[in-house]
Design an enzyme around this catalytic site. Sequence first.
Site: not given
Lengths: 237, 747
Positions: A205, A203, A86
């Site tokens: 994560e 994302h 990002c």
Amino acid sequence: MKFAIVVFPGSNCDHDAYHAAKHVLGADAEFVWHKETDLKGADVVILPGGFSYGDYLRTGAIARFSPVMVPLLAFAKTGGPVLGICNGFQVLLEVGLLPGGMLRNRSVKFQCEHVYVRVEALDTPFTCVAASGQVLRMPIAHGEGNYFAPPDVIETLEANRQVVFRYCDARGAVVDAANPNGSTSSIAGLCNEQRNVVALMPHPERACELAVGSVDGLVVFESTVAALTGDGMLRTG
Amino acid sequence: MPVIDSKTLEHHGLSREEYEKILEILGREPSLTELGIFSVMWSEHCSYKSSRIHLRTLPTTGACVVQGPGENAGAVDVGDGLVAVFKIESHNHPSFIEPYQGAATGVGGIIRDIFTMGARPIALLNSLRFGPLDDARTRGILEGVIAGIGGYGNSIGIPTIGGEIAFEDSYAANPLVNVFCLGIAKAGTLVMGQASGEGNPVYYVGAKTGRDGIHGATMASAEFDEQSSEKRPAVQVGDPFMEKLLLEACLELMQTDALVGIQDMGAAGLTCSTSEMGARGGTGIDIDVSRIPQRESGMTPYEIMLSESQERMLMVVRHGREVEVERIFKKWDLHAVSIGKVTMDGQLRVREGDAVVAEIPNGKLADEAPLYDRPIETPAYLERLCSLELNALPPLPTTESALRTLLGSVTVSSKRWVYRQYDHMVRTNTVLPAGMGAGVVRLKGTNRALAMSVDGNGRHCYLDPHLGAMLAVAEAARNVACSGALPIAATNCLNFGNPERPEIMWQFTRAVEGIGEACLALELPITGGNVSFYNETDGQAIYPTPVMGVVGVIEDATRVLGRTFPAGESAILLLGSGRGVLGGSEYLKTVCGQVAGSLADLSLESERALQRLLVELAAAGLIQSAHDCSDGGLAVALAECCFDTGSMGAELMMPDGGGEGRADAIDASILFGEAPSRVLVSVTDSDFGVVRARAEAAGVPIAAQGRSGGDRIRISIAGRLLLDMSVVDAEVAWRQGLERFFADRAA
């Protein structure tokens, strides 16, 4: 092996990346403050999401001048694996490790939602254990993720197979309706020519535990472990 | 010496009596700076002068309460050595004048209240009210407010995990923006906003002081009129990056014991933070305004003391620890400046260099504002509106058409267009996806999760503020219980018109009584909150709108429940009793164009039993989903359980019909009538018997049974089919209800 997570003052996904690496994956992980001048012996570096220095000027524009960029550039140049997520992607564009730039989403709004991306290249340290054409469901959360590059640059990226992730529908079809932000050629993630620097807008994560809705992002982290510990020799092609 | 005439007093929003009190306190005429300081501290916004005597009646204690009202935010014990710090606040007036910055700085303000207590903010919610969206100006306000909330929360990295939005004519010129924030701290580490220790240095840190927001608190304490756009300079501009730096630096500082007390500079800026910290500590504070970092030149002490520039903090640190404190702020590129010291004389002494420009006792400013027991009077409209003759309603549409209308109404429809603009996932704790029910975040390092919900219904409170406020408490707690969490505490944001009007004050007192009764019965201590009066434009007040925020604890985060029926067929139960009524309902407003009637009654005992049962069933893993019947009644609730499931349908059967009057009106009240204490749950076939037995043991009736499956939404009563509609059609109407107003911009 050890992950370094770079912390700019406005990073806000730094703890999420740390949590994924350290607590979900069980790897060693350490934060590296943006004013530091070495990467603490890390094997892989993550530039996390957020708003590096507020990003009032242009996303990532000021981060390129931070002290930590010196060791980071050296690390990338010698083939060290670097993942930009990002805002990390935006920073890597500004610092020149990846070509192109980000425009505002075509909705002209910030968008946070789950999207699908298709893995387009397996010969990177962040996709090497993915299946060819694997479709991943991961969240996006950005206002400026509309990837843009001139036609000749896009042509080069495609010719070099530098597009690593593309927005697609649930079945893996790359169609405009599944492109959340208007990115050129539905590009969601890229790598550099040497293939060690990878960046994406979604994302991974945030998609490492069922408790928060998806585990599809794990493959990105697992690939890194495999790539660095040797039992996942980088596959080419 | 300036001559303080009636014009000056009016400009400062001070009455002649209040001025007399100032003269008495000082024993002399105040300087203009002192008058300004009094005016903001004694404004309605800061002093709660019209509400305080009523707020004292609210229950504020309980076994879990660690910090009740009076500090920057309340705190409760949530187990595993953690406390949750939370509060809700309004930013209504600024959001009307300048929607983006008004809403953004509202978010910034409540976040500061939370981390000031030593807690890391982990979740935001909001409760919003707007006028009808066919007005282009209202659409602009809504877009600005949503973007402002997102712009601030997204940048600073705190997820906005839920909220509510409703639309009524009465909010057209007075939109409401209420923001809730919750943070987490280790038990025993909370930091208080008090100044103590003679000679301890007073520090200023954060953004520089400018002329923005001067008299913001006074603006929020007056009605709007046609000149209101001239008040734009009273709205502040937010800088979420600065706040992120402050948040991280302050939390880092709090790891040391160098800090004595800290408070953010919110409403009434430096004035409020200095005098409140001094008053809490029973101390004096001596500051020199020439040491305050200033954004523009030539600022007077008056302007510096009254500025509401954002992202500023006031701290008292231990003498001798200055270097350590300054080093932490320097790491975050912040400049902490010593601006004075703590004294023991109880005075707020403001100097400009060597000259003293104001000297006022802290306690008089912060705690001894005039208190008003304002007159109350039952509003004349009530008698006219309370009677609702069902037989006199116009011919009603078919049930299918009515459901489509309701689902497509802006208040009921999907809010995806809104929450998609909020980062609701950052920090990777959001367990229940946005739009699925209460906001639920897990607490990493424990098995626990916290659920939170904000609810209120202005239309209900307009018709019956006492019952309406009780319903708001019950609904917020019920939403939390539906996620599987035990509701443990509450915060409130009370949005009303001009308290100087007796009928507004009547609404207020009745609502506060209702909140008190409901919170007492449901064992929900109120740990803090906010009152917003003067939500009026040209004499037209908003609907009385108390908004409740309720927090609950789930011991096992893997047992969190959402609104939707699980994949595959399952049994459905409607827990609770009582048919809904059309009085004050969304149906009556949206389908019949009327706001009238009596609300369904609330039995706090039944409500409590239902909520406890839900928590027990969820903890035992006996139910798969839970969704409360709210706006639009049973039919809307059943439809919502089917949405986002891939268009799986459901059928619900009710045992008996009956009732007297027009058949179509009776059918409408069964399907769309509203009543509290009703929840739809889904159960596996194998657990069906156990759930029924537990409900019976808990004294919770089962009003209807059914099954999920198929592709239609059906409700029948005593074998007669009242509603039969395709899920796909219903879901399309629901998805487009709000989004259609912004279609030109949709991706």
